[in-house]
Design a protein around this motif. Structure first.
Motif, PDB file in Angstrom:
ATOM      1  N   ASP A 150       0.808  -1.216   0.000  1.00 39.25           N
ATOM      2  CA  ASP A 150       0.000   0.000   0.000  1.00 39.25           C
ATOM      3  C   ASP A 150       0.844   1.271   0.000  1.00 39.25           C
ATOM      4  OD1 ASP A 150       0.730  -0.781   2.688  1.00 39.25           O
ATOM      5  OD2 ASP A 150      -0.573   0.820   3.414  1.00 39.25           O
ATOM      6  N   SER A 151       2.136   1.162   0.288  1.00 36.51           N
ATOM      7  CA  SER A 151       3.016   2.330   0.309  1.00 36.51           C
ATOM      8  C   SER A 151       3.682   2.498  -1.057  1.00 36.51           C
ATOM      9  CB  SER A 151       4.085   2.166   1.392  1.00 36.51           C
ATOM     10  OG  SER A 151       5.117   3.123   1.229  1.00 36.51           O
ATOM     11  N   SER A 152       3.415   3.616  -1.713  1.00 36.51           N
ATOM     12  CA  SER A 152       4.037   3.867  -3.020  1.00 36.51           C
ATOM     13  C   SER A 152       5.543   4.011  -2.896  1.00 36.51           C
ATOM     14  CB  SER A 152       3.435   5.128  -3.655  1.00 36.51           C
ATOM     15  OG  SER A 152       3.647   6.265  -2.843  1.00 36.51           O
ATOM     16  N   VAL A 153       5.994   4.571  -1.771  1.00 38.33           N
ATOM     17  CA  VAL A 153       7.433   4.722  -1.547  1.00 38.33           C
ATOM     18  C   VAL A 153       8.090   3.356  -1.414  1.00 38.33           C
ATOM     19  CG1 VAL A 153       9.184   5.605   0.048  1.00 38.33           C
ATOM     20  CG2 VAL A 153       7.183   6.999  -0.478  1.00 38.33           C
ATOM     21  N   SER A 154       7.450   2.480  -0.628  1.00 37.53           N
ATOM     22  CA  SER A 154       7.991   1.134  -0.446  1.00 37.53           C
ATOM     23  C   SER A 154       7.970   0.359  -1.756  1.00 37.53           C
ATOM     24  CB  SER A 154       7.173   0.393   0.618  1.00 37.53           C
ATOM     25  OG  SER A 154       7.717  -0.875   0.877  1.00 37.53           O
ATOM     26  N   ARG A 155       6.883   0.502  -2.534  1.00 41.28           N
ATOM     27  CA  ARG A 155       6.808  -0.185  -3.827  1.00 41.28           C
ATOM     28  C   ARG A 155       7.907   0.287  -4.762  1.00 41.28           C
ATOM     29  NH1 ARG A 155       1.422   1.096  -3.870  1.00 41.28           N
ATOM     30  NH2 ARG A 155       1.671   2.374  -5.744  1.00 41.28           N
ATOM     31  N   HIS A 156       8.161   1.586  -4.769  1.00 41.69           N
ATOM     32  CA  HIS A 156       9.204   2.102  -5.669  1.00 41.69           C
ATOM     33  C   HIS A 156      10.567   1.528  -5.296  1.00 41.69           C
ATOM     34  CE1 HIS A 156      11.384   4.877  -8.305  1.00 41.69           C
ATOM     35  NE2 HIS A 156      12.250   4.949  -7.310  1.00 41.69           N
ATOM     36  N   PHE A 157      10.866   1.501  -3.984  1.00 42.49           N
ATOM     37  CA  PHE A 157      12.154   0.973  -3.550  1.00 42.49           C
ATOM     38  C   PHE A 157      12.276  -0.506  -3.905  1.00 42.49           C
ATOM     39  CE2 PHE A 157      14.719  -1.211  -0.313  1.00 42.49           C
ATOM     40  CZ  PHE A 157      15.929  -0.575  -0.507  1.00 42.49           C
ATOM     41  N   MET A 158      11.204  -1.266  -3.629  1.00 39.11           N
ATOM     42  CA  MET A 158      11.229  -2.697  -3.921  1.00 39.11           C
ATOM     43  C   MET A 158      11.336  -2.934  -5.418  1.00 39.11           C
ATOM     44  SD  MET A 158      11.100  -5.347  -1.935  1.00 39.11           S
ATOM     45  CE  MET A 158      11.524  -6.981  -2.515  1.00 39.11           C
ATOM     46  N   ARG A 159      10.620  -2.147  -6.203  1.00 37.67           N
ATOM     47  CA  ARG A 159      10.672  -2.293  -7.653  1.00 37.67           C
ATOM     48  C   ARG A 159      12.085  -2.010  -8.165  1.00 37.67           C
ATOM     49  NH1 ARG A 159       6.342  -1.685 -11.605  1.00 37.67           N
ATOM     50  NH2 ARG A 159       7.306  -1.729 -13.670  1.00 37.67           N
ATOM     51  N   THR A 160      12.729  -0.996  -7.595  1.00 37.17           N
ATOM     52  CA  THR A 160      14.089  -0.663  -8.004  1.00 37.17           C
ATOM     53  C   THR A 160      15.031  -1.838  -7.780  1.00 37.17           C
ATOM     54  OG1 THR A 160      13.754   1.683  -7.517  1.00 37.17           O
ATOM     55  CG2 THR A 160      16.034   0.902  -7.606  1.00 37.17           C
ATOM     56  N   VAL A 161      14.922  -2.470  -6.603  1.00 44.96           N
ATOM     57  CA  VAL A 161      15.767  -3.627  -6.301  1.00 44.96           C
ATOM     58  C   VAL A 161      15.483  -4.768  -7.272  1.00 44.96           C
ATOM     59  CG1 VAL A 161      16.251  -5.410  -4.584  1.00 44.96           C
ATOM     60  CG2 VAL A 161      16.013  -3.038  -3.869  1.00 44.96           C
ATOM     61  N   LEU A 162      14.199  -5.056  -7.490  1.00 43.76           N
ATOM     62  CA  LEU A 162      13.818  -6.174  -8.355  1.00 43.76           C
ATOM     63  C   LEU A 162      14.245  -5.933  -9.804  1.00 43.76           C
ATOM     64  CD1 LEU A 162      10.277  -6.796  -6.837  1.00 43.76           C
ATOM     65  CD2 LEU A 162      12.261  -8.323  -6.645  1.00 43.76           C
ATOM     66  N   GLU A 163      14.133  -4.697 -10.260  1.00 44.09           N
ATOM     67  CA  GLU A 163      14.564  -4.383 -11.618  1.00 44.09           C
ATOM     68  C   GLU A 163      16.075  -4.522 -11.750  1.00 44.09           C
ATOM     69  OE1 GLU A 163      11.076  -1.334 -13.192  1.00 44.09           O
ATOM     70  OE2 GLU A 163      12.888  -0.520 -12.265  1.00 44.09           O
ATOM     71  N   ARG A 164      16.801  -4.155 -10.705  1.00 45.65           N
ATOM     72  CA  ARG A 164      18.253  -4.313 -10.748  1.00 45.65           C
ATOM     73  C   ARG A 164      18.646  -5.786 -10.729  1.00 45.65           C
ATOM     74  NH1 ARG A 164      20.978   0.483  -7.018  1.00 45.65           N
ATOM     75  NH2 ARG A 164      20.138   2.225  -8.219  1.00 45.65           N
ATOM     76  N   PHE A 165      17.818  -6.609 -10.124  1.00 46.36           N
ATOM     77  CA  PHE A 165      18.061  -8.051 -10.178  1.00 46.36           C
ATOM     78  C   PHE A 165      17.875  -8.592 -11.591  1.00 46.36           C
ATOM     79  CE2 PHE A 165      16.975  -9.137  -5.466  1.00 46.36           C
ATOM     80  CZ  PHE A 165      18.267  -8.785  -5.102  1.00 46.36           C
ATOM     81  N   GLY A 166      16.993  -7.942 -12.379  1.00 45.68           N
ATOM     82  CA  GLY A 166      16.780  -8.390 -13.743  1.00 45.68           C
ATOM     83  C   GLY A 166      15.328  -8.518 -14.161  1.00 45.68           C
ATOM     84  N   PHE A 167      14.375  -8.297 -13.230  1.00 42.64           N
ATOM     85  CA  PHE A 167      12.962  -8.351 -13.580  1.00 42.64           C
ATOM     86  C   PHE A 167      12.591  -7.155 -14.458  1.00 42.64           C
ATOM     87  CE2 PHE A 167      12.905 -10.975  -9.724  1.00 42.64           C
ATOM     88  CZ  PHE A 167      12.087 -12.030 -10.118  1.00 42.64           C
ATOM     89  N   CYS A 168      11.777  -7.399 -15.459  1.00 45.38           N
ATOM     90  CA  CYS A 168      11.304  -6.337 -16.346  1.00 45.38           C
ATOM     91  C   CYS A 168       9.787  -6.179 -16.295  1.00 45.38           C
ATOM     92  CB  CYS A 168      11.728  -6.612 -17.794  1.00 45.38           C
ATOM     93  SG  CYS A 168      13.515  -6.605 -18.055  1.00 45.38           S
ATOM     94  N   ASP A 169       9.072  -7.282 -16.104  1.00 41.50           N
ATOM     95  CA  ASP A 169       7.611  -7.275 -16.131  1.00 41.50           C
ATOM     96  C   ASP A 169       7.087  -7.326 -14.695  1.00 41.50           C
ATOM     97  OD1 ASP A 169       4.953  -7.465 -16.706  1.00 41.50           O
ATOM     98  OD2 ASP A 169       5.093  -9.266 -17.949  1.00 41.50           O
ATOM     99  N   ILE A 170       6.858  -6.142 -14.116  1.00 45.14           N
ATOM    100  CA  ILE A 170       6.407  -6.047 -12.724  1.00 45.14           C
ATOM    101  C   ILE A 170       5.066  -5.321 -12.703  1.00 45.14           C
ATOM    102  CG2 ILE A 170       6.899  -5.155 -10.413  1.00 45.14           C
ATOM    103  CD1 ILE A 170       9.866  -5.265 -11.113  1.00 45.14           C
ATOM    104  N   VAL A 171       4.046  -5.983 -12.153  1.00 43.19           N
ATOM    105  CA  VAL A 171       2.711  -5.411 -12.025  1.00 43.19           C
ATOM    106  C   VAL A 171       2.504  -5.025 -10.559  1.00 43.19           C
ATOM    107  CG1 VAL A 171       0.243  -5.818 -12.312  1.00 43.19           C
ATOM    108  CG2 VAL A 171       1.880  -6.834 -13.923  1.00 43.19           C
ATOM    109  N   GLU A 172       1.989  -3.821 -10.303  1.00 44.92           N
ATOM    110  CA  GLU A 172       1.847  -3.325  -8.941  1.00 44.92           C
ATOM    111  C   GLU A 172       0.392  -3.259  -8.508  1.00 44.92           C
ATOM    112  OE1 GLU A 172       3.899   0.304  -8.104  1.00 44.92           O
ATOM    113  OE2 GLU A 172       5.625  -0.203  -9.377  1.00 44.92           O
ATOM    114  N   ALA A 173       0.156  -3.527  -7.209  1.00 44.67           N
ATOM    115  CA  ALA A 173      -1.172  -3.382  -6.606  1.00 44.67           C
ATOM    116  C   ALA A 173      -1.002  -2.767  -5.219  1.00 44.67           C
ATOM    117  CB  ALA A 173      -1.869  -4.736  -6.502  1.00 44.67           C
ATOM    118  N   GLU A 174      -2.014  -1.992  -4.783  1.00 44.52           N
ATOM    119  CA  GLU A 174      -1.924  -1.283  -3.503  1.00 44.52           C
ATOM    120  C   GLU A 174      -2.403  -2.116  -2.317  1.00 44.52           C
ATOM    121  OE1 GLU A 174      -3.851   2.480  -3.713  1.00 44.52           O
ATOM    122  OE2 GLU A 174      -2.466   3.295  -5.217  1.00 44.52           O
ATOM    123  N   ASN A 175      -3.121  -3.191  -2.572  1.00 48.28           N
ATOM    124  CA  ASN A 175      -3.593  -4.047  -1.484  1.00 48.28           C
ATOM    125  C   ASN A 175      -4.019  -5.398  -2.070  1.00 48.28           C
ATOM    126  OD1 ASN A 175      -6.505  -3.852  -2.248  1.00 48.28           O
ATOM    127  ND2 ASN A 175      -6.203  -1.701  -1.670  1.00 48.28           N
ATOM    128  N   GLY A 176      -4.394  -6.309  -1.192  1.00 48.45           N
ATOM    129  CA  GLY A 176      -4.746  -7.644  -1.645  1.00 48.45           C
ATOM    130  C   GLY A 176      -5.942  -7.668  -2.571  1.00 48.45           C
TER     131      GLY A 176
END
Length: 262
Positions: A150-176
Motif C-alpha cells: 500500500d506504500s508507493s514509496v515502499s513499492r518504488h524501492f522494492m521495484r528498483t531492487v527487483l529491476e536491478r536483479f533483472g525483472f522487467c515485467d512487474i505489475v503493482e497493486a496497492e492491497n490484496g
C-alpha cells in the motif's frame, strides 16, 4: 569501503565522533558530518554526492523518517541508501523508516559487526547490477512478478531492487483486493511479493485467497514486511506463504530466496 562517501546526520557531536570512529575502523575515510536534516538535504545534492546517508532519528528540524521520505520523493536522490542509527524501539515510530526502504536500522549503541553488516547491505544495493550473476540463468527478464504494497514509496524501492536483479515485467497493486482483480483467469505470475499490513485486504488474507481460491495456487509468495507480531506472522505461515523477509531486508537473502523460488 575506502571509496565510499558517507553523509552522517547526527545532532550530537560526541555521538557523531563515535560513529565516525567506527566508520573509519571499517576503512571509510570520506565522512561529512552534519547536524540537521536541512543541511543533509543540501549536502546530498552537492557534487560529489555521498554514497550513503546515515542518520539519527531525532534531529533539531525534523525526524530521520521525514528526512528519508524527503529523499525518496526527490528523483535525484531517491535511490540513495539510508541507514538509521537510533535508540528508538517503538514499532510505530520505525515503520516509516522501514516503508521508505532503509538499508538497516541500527540501535544505539551498536556493535561493529552490526555497522559492518549495514554498510555491506548498502554496498550490495549500490552494486546490485554487478552482483546478480547467480540470477542470470533464471532469465528474470521473461518472468512476470506481482508486487503488492500500500506504500508507493515502499513499492518504488522494492521495484528498483527487483529491476536491478533483472525483472522487467512487474505489475503493482496497492492491497490484496486490487491484486486479486489483477489475477483474473488467463493472467500468469511467476512470483508474488507482498506486504502484510494493507487496507481492504491484508497480506494474510490475500495469501489465503491465492492458496485456496485462485488459479495460481502454487505460485511462490514472498512476504516482505516490518510486522513484528509473532502470532500474525505464524498465521501468515499457516496461510501458505513461501518465505518471510523482514524490513529492512538483506539483499543477499532476497537474492537467494528468488533463486530458490524460480
Amino acid at each position: 569501503m575506502h571509496h565510499l562517501t558517507v553523509c552522517l546526520v547526527e545532532p550530537s557531536r560526541a555521538q557523531g565522533q563515535i560513529i565516525q570512529h567506527h566508520l573509519q575502523e571499517l576503512g571509510i575515510s570520506y565522512i561529512d558530518h552534519v547536524e540537521t536534516g536541512a543541511t543533509a538535504l543540501e549536502r546530498i545534492h552537492e557534487q560529489p554526492r555521498p554514497d550513503i546517508v546515515i542518520s539519527a532519528m531525532y534531529l533539531a528540524d525534523m525526524t530521520g523518517a521525514e528526512l528519508v521520505m524527503a529523499m525518496r520523493q526527490d528523483e535525484r536522490v531517491r535511490e540513495m541508501p539510508f541507514v538509521l542509527v537510533s535508540s528508538e524501539t517503538r514499532p510505530q515510530q520505525l515503520d516509516a523508516i522501514r516503508q521508505a526502504g532503509a538499508m538497516a536500522i541500527l540501535p544505539k549503541p551498536f556493535t561493529p559487526q552490526q555497522l559492518d553488516k549495514a554498510i555491506g547491505s548498502a554496498i550490495d544495493y549500490l552494486n546490485v547490477d554487478e552482483t546478480r550473476g547467480d540470477l542470470e540463468e533464471l532469465d528474470l527478464d521473461t518472468k512476470r512478478l506481482l508486487l503488492v504494497d500500500d506504500s508507493s514509496v515502499s513499492r518504488h524501492f522494492m521495484r528498483t531492487v527487483l529491476e536491478r536483479f533483472g525483472f522487467c515485467d512487474i505489475v503493482e497493486a496497492e492491497n490484496g483486493r486490487e491484486a486479486i482483480s489483477l489475477m483474473g483467469y488467463g493472467q500468469h505470475f511467476d512470483l508474488i511479493v507482498t506486504d502484510y499490513n494493507m487496507p481492504e485486504m491484508d497480506g494474510r488474507d490475500f495469501i489465503e485467497y491465492v492458496r485456496t481460491t485462485s488459479h495460481l495456487t502454487s505460485v511462490p509468495i514472498l512476504m516482505v514486511s516490518g510486522e513484528q507480531d509473532k502470532q500474525r506472522l505464524a498465521a501468515v505461515e499457516d496461510a501458505g506463504v513461501s518465505a518471510i523477509c523482514d524490513k529492512p531486508f538483506d539483499l543477499s537473502t532476497l537474492r537467494h530466496l528468488i533463486s530458490q523460488f524460480l
